[in-house]
Design an enzyme around this catalytic site. Structure first.
Site, mmCIF file in Angstrom:
data_model
loop_
_atom_site.group_PDB
_atom_site.id
_atom_site.type_symbol
_atom_site.label_atom_id
_atom_site.label_comp_id
_atom_site.label_asym_id
_atom_site.label_seq_id
_atom_site.Cartn_x
_atom_site.Cartn_y
_atom_site.Cartn_z
ATOM 1 N N CYS A 36 -7.123 -3.920 17.589
ATOM 2 C CA CYS A 36 -6.271 -3.453 16.491
ATOM 3 C C CYS A 36 -5.637 -2.094 16.732
ATOM 4 O O CYS A 36 -4.461 -1.895 16.435
ATOM 5 C CB CYS A 36 -7.041 -3.468 15.176
ATOM 6 S SG CYS A 36 -8.432 -2.297 15.085
ATOM 7 N N ASP A 66 0.527 -6.219 10.215
ATOM 8 C CA ASP A 66 -0.735 -6.068 10.941
ATOM 9 C C ASP A 66 -0.780 -7.115 12.044
ATOM 10 O O ASP A 66 -0.975 -8.300 11.777
ATOM 11 C CB ASP A 66 -1.917 -6.240 9.990
ATOM 12 C CG ASP A 66 -3.267 -6.092 10.682
ATOM 13 O OD1 ASP A 66 -3.288 -5.847 11.901
ATOM 14 O OD2 ASP A 66 -4.292 -6.223 10.001
ATOM 15 N N HIS A 97 -10.685 -0.765 11.387
ATOM 16 C CA HIS A 97 -9.479 -1.566 11.560
ATOM 17 C C HIS A 97 -8.252 -0.716 11.244
ATOM 18 O O HIS A 97 -8.310 0.215 10.437
ATOM 19 C CB HIS A 97 -9.501 -2.799 10.656
ATOM 20 C CG HIS A 97 -8.330 -3.700 10.875
ATOM 21 N ND1 HIS A 97 -8.076 -4.299 12.087
ATOM 22 C CD2 HIS A 97 -7.313 -4.077 10.046
ATOM 23 C CE1 HIS A 97 -6.968 -5.008 12.003
ATOM 24 N NE2 HIS A 97 -6.483 -4.884 10.784
#
Length: 274
Positions: free
Chosen positions: A73, A128, A113
């Site tokens: 991420c 995302d 995250h």
């Protein structure tokens, strides 16, 4: 290399196959989300191979853009953030607490995250591209209790103990929470401690378990250890265990689009996988 002036936007857009208008609009944002997730996979091969992930822009470009690799991420988020800023978007980096795989829907997990909030003027949208097997392939309005379509599953945002929480619809009537987040802006340096912890701590899941994923317009590929799962948009799934190294490497290259040519120790890592 820490500014957008150091960023090779042409190389990034070529890498993801984007040929549309380079204007900071909703349409461009959605197109970049789809193109990015289809071409740059989620993967943690470096930590599994004992190589810590680096988050400086030069390393991100060398690995994810020029090197034909993916990342997790923080790598996806920081690369995408730079691309969007270069295109003229107003971007706020955020941090999330992962709830996927937990039994307690109200759990307070670590801020491990990264996601992005983009202000388009008349609306704010979440993008995302780095949440593994359930990453968004589109963007979502920052709006509570509204089911929103993406190229794959529907998603929604709900309120959770004062936070926002992202949920994915699995099947016809089952909603699963992926992570919770607030709107506190984050800076690139804020991700460094979590990145070091996740990519170097001997008991980190990103060190001990190989994971890779990629999403297209009609399916999701997810590799966990030796098990490959292909989730189709119609709800069906195929699962198989990869028993040989050659098959494993073929899946990495063909299905997950990971260039493995520069990796050392990959066969030994495969032999350690469950």
């Amino acid at each position: 290399m820490t500014t957008t002036a150091d960023f090779d936007l042409d190389a990034y857009l070529t890498r993801i196959g984007f040929t549309g208008q380079r204007t900071p609009t909703r349409a461009t944002l959605d197109a970049i989300a789809a193109a990015h997730t289809a071409t740059i996979p989620f993967e943690n091969l470096d930590p599994v191979l004992g190589v810590p992930n680096r988050l400086d822009l030069a390393s991100l470009q060398a690995k994810l853009v020029d090197g034909g690799r993916g990342g997790y991420c923080f790598e996806h988020g920081l690369l995408l953030r730079t691309a969007l800023l270069t295109l003229g978007y107003r971007v706020t980096a955020l941090a999330g607490r992962v709830l996927w795989g937990t039994d307690d829907p109200h759990a307070i997990t670590g801020r491990t995250h990264m996601l992005l909030l983009v202000d388009l003027g008349d609306e704010r949208r979440i993008i995302d591209t780095g949440f593994g097997g359930m990453t968004l392939t589109g963007t979502l309005r920052l709006e509570l209790d509204t089911v929103q379509s993406t190229p794959l599953e529907p998603f929604r945002l709900i309120e959770l103990d004062g936070d926002w929480a992202l949920q994915a619809q699995i099947g016809e009537d089952r909603w699963r929470t992926t992570y919770r987040f607030d709107l506190q802006p984050q800076h690139p340096i804020d991700y460094e401690p979590a990145n070091w912890y996740l990519s170097t701590w001997p008991q980190s899941r990103f060190v001990t378990m190989l994971m890779a994923a990629r999403a297209t317009t009609d399916r999701r590929y997810a590799l966990a250890g030796r098990q490959l799962t292909v989730h189709h948009a119609d709800g069906t799934a195929e699962r198989r265990v990869l028993t040989g190294f050659d098959e494993f490497r073929t899946v990495l290259e063909r299905d997950l689009l990971i260039d493995t040519s520069g990796l050392t120790g990959l066969r030994a890592a495969f032999d350690r996988l469950d």
